[in-house]
Each structure stands twice: as structure tokens, then as C-alpha cells.
Design a protein around this motif. Sequence first.
Motif, PDB file in Angstrom:
ATOM      1  N   THR A  32       0.844  -1.190   0.000  1.00 53.36           N
ATOM      2  CA  THR A  32       0.000   0.000   0.000  1.00 53.36           C
ATOM      3  C   THR A  32       0.886   1.249   0.000  1.00 53.36           C
ATOM      4  O   THR A  32       2.114   1.160   0.028  1.00 53.36           O
ATOM      5  CB  THR A  32      -0.900   0.009   1.236  1.00 53.36           C
ATOM      6  N   ARG A  38      -1.095  -5.674   2.942  1.00 50.96           N
ATOM      7  CA  ARG A  38      -2.363  -5.638   3.690  1.00 50.96           C
ATOM      8  C   ARG A  38      -2.509  -6.878   4.566  1.00 50.96           C
ATOM      9  O   ARG A  38      -3.083  -6.815   5.658  1.00 50.96           O
ATOM     10  CB  ARG A  38      -3.535  -5.541   2.717  1.00 50.96           C
ATOM     11  N   ASP A  75      -6.045  -0.055  -3.908  1.00 54.43           N
ATOM     12  CA  ASP A  75      -5.313   0.411  -2.727  1.00 54.43           C
ATOM     13  C   ASP A  75      -3.870  -0.082  -2.690  1.00 54.43           C
ATOM     14  O   ASP A  75      -3.150   0.170  -1.723  1.00 54.43           O
ATOM     15  CB  ASP A  75      -6.040  -0.002  -1.446  1.00 54.43           C
ATOM     16  N   ASP A  77      -0.222   0.370  -4.039  1.00 53.39           N
ATOM     17  CA  ASP A  77       0.557   1.447  -4.649  1.00 53.39           C
ATOM     18  C   ASP A  77       1.706   0.930  -5.502  1.00 53.39           C
ATOM     19  O   ASP A  77       2.076   1.534  -6.494  1.00 53.39           O
ATOM     20  CB  ASP A  77       1.104   2.353  -3.543  1.00 53.39           C
TER      21      ASP A  77
END
Length: 407
Positions: A32, A38, A75, A77
Motif C-alpha cells: 500500500t 495488507r 489500494d 501502490d
Amino acid sequence: MTPGSNLPLTAARVAVTVTAPVRLDVSGLLLTAGGKVRSDDDFVFYNQPAGPGVSHGTTPAGDTITVDTAAVPADIDKVVITASLDAPGATFAGTEPTGTVRDADGGAVLATFTPPQLGAETALVVVEVYRRGGGWKVRAVGQGYADGLAGIATDFGVSVEEPAAPAAPPAPQAPPAPQAPPAPVPQDQWAPPAGAPAPLAPPPQAPAPAGPPATGKVNLDKGRVSLQKNQTVSLVKDGRPLLSTVRMGLGWEPARRGRSIDLDASVIAYGPDRGKVDSCYFGKLRILDAAIQHSGDNLTGDGAGDDEVITVHLGGIPPEVTGLVFTVNSFSGQKFSDVAKAYCRLTDAQTGEELVRFDLTGAEPRTGVLMAKLIRQYSGEWEMTALGSFVDARTVRGMVKPAAAAL
């Protein structure tokens, strides 16, 4: 590519293959904007080969992480591609890996990167694929870790104790202290994460002073070096960069008796932004104030020895030139599958001693090949990497873009 450099991706699906002379474990981590996974499901490796938009596969060339940018969750990156050594206690000294980024559908090479000057590192972040301005880019990283894949995984928030994690050395009585998380970095300005090991080579804005190469780097001290595809040799002898005149000889033979094949050898000079500075070929035999000279055209490939020779005065290459790519193309349109014993070799122009040799095998039915590249390092030395990448081009003009992508 050089450490810290980045390129826009021209394909929605890219495959990143990491190769080395030794066995590697290659992984992909989905991060992220905070620089963490995550959950452990965002760690893609040989024992967990699929994640959202990212997959792991094994090919004869090496382990590959494929990124489908259209399927990567919003979400996420960036996707970082890592490599760790399979053998216990082994380090990357002298076995620098090469990351090759390809169009996953068409197979075209988009970029290559070999981290320079490795030593005690046992794991690396090789490259990262990241979002930028509504598109995707790839950045050369080359950040090393001395505590293996466990150090990288911990740094990015993976629970290495979980059974799903890849095999790692037995844990000590006390679990290893996690490294500090990486600090946010502007996407177009490379910087090492806070608390992480220093980068293996300085970013372009801060060149390192000239000095002897790292002891683990393959150089010319032991004599001639025979390269395999994607391997690199530093043109350093007795601790000093080789700044004399060298000759790149290219040779081939027709694969079918009596059939002449007109191949043309060329060298394309590039600046630090991978923009073409000039090209030397049969129609332009001298460039850069004669620092690079071509021997002239060979129309058949007949005869023993080098068919075409390009002489390079390394000490005379102007500072605005940082990369040279040596190419061969079939002007007559015949395929390289009709060519036998294609090779390139680097010799000392004064003594005739053969320094480096690359024998190309497994030719493809295409009309151009990127044979090798010379890259000027921040320390002033030059490194030669064997490429052996085939493209569809019959003239040096058609080789400019794929050669730039190979830098």
C-alpha cells in the motif's frame, strides 16, 4: 537501467524474470502507500503463487513475477520484486542477478537491470512496479539485505512465522527485531527507505568518487571471461578501470551451405536519459570524433574470424555518452534462425588479447539482435553485459528504441 532510474511501462501486463548463475527464490509483494502488505496474502512466491493481479511462475530462464496492472487492487501502490539465494550462507558477491522486464503478452524486453557492486547481501529488492499519474512505471532499486528474505518480509509487514511463509533459516531463541518501516518516497525521486541498508550504488544526483571495484565483482584480473546471456563483467584490471582502446568483433556463418547472409553490426551511443546520441554502422563509419570506428560492411559472413569490427576508444568517449549497445541486424531480411555461430568478443586493440566473449545460441526467427551493452558506472569504469535479445528490425534505425529499452 541504473539504480534509482525509472521508465514508463508500455504494456498492461509485465513479466519480471530474475536470473543469476545460482539458484534464486523470486517473490513479489503488493504494498500500500504506507509501504506495507495488507496481509500475508499479498506475499506471492513459489509456495503461494497467486495474489490479486500478481502471479509467480517458473520458466527455463528463471523465476518470474507477472503483474497485471489492470487487476491490481486500487489500494495497492506498488509491487516490489525480490530475490534471495537458495543456498544457506551464500551471498550475492560475484553472482549479481539481472532483472528483465518484458511485455507479458508480446515478449518484448522493456528494461533490464543488474545491481552493481554486491557483497554480503543475501536478499535484494531488485525492481518495483508502481503507479504514477494514472499509469504505471518500473524503477530499478537494488537494495540489499544481509538477513535474507526474512528481513525483506519483516520490513514490509509479512508474518514470517506463519506456515505459508517461504522456508527460512531456523529462528533463534529470540525473534529478530523488525527493521524500521520505509519512509514514504516521492515516486519520481528515488531514496533509500529510512533505517534500511544504504543503497548499493549512489543515486544519479550524488555520484560516488572513483575507486577500486568491490572485491566480489567479476572483472578481468583472471584473464578472459566467457559470458552467458544477461551476465555482466566489469572492465577493470589490476584494480583500475580499463580506459584503453578495445575492439568489439562480431561474427557469424550461414547455417545453410552456399547461402550468403548479409548481417550488419552497429553500435548505438546513448545519454543518461537513454536518448540516442549517435550510431556507428556501415553507412557512418566514425562517430564521436572517431572515438568509435566501424571496419566496414561484410555482405556474406564468409571467411574465418570476425566479420565486422567496431573499435572503441573508451578514454575518448565524451561524458555525455553513458551507454553503448552493440547490435546486429539482417539487412537482407533473412532470419537469425538461418545463422550459425553468431558471437561477439571484446579484444585489447594493442595486444589482440581476447578479454570477453559471448557466443549466441538458440537463435530466433527474427531479423535483429541486441548482442551486448557497455555501461559507464559512476566510478568511471565500464561494464559489459551480454544481452542476446531478438527483435524485429532490419536497420540500425529500427534498433534504436529496443536498444534504449535494454539499457
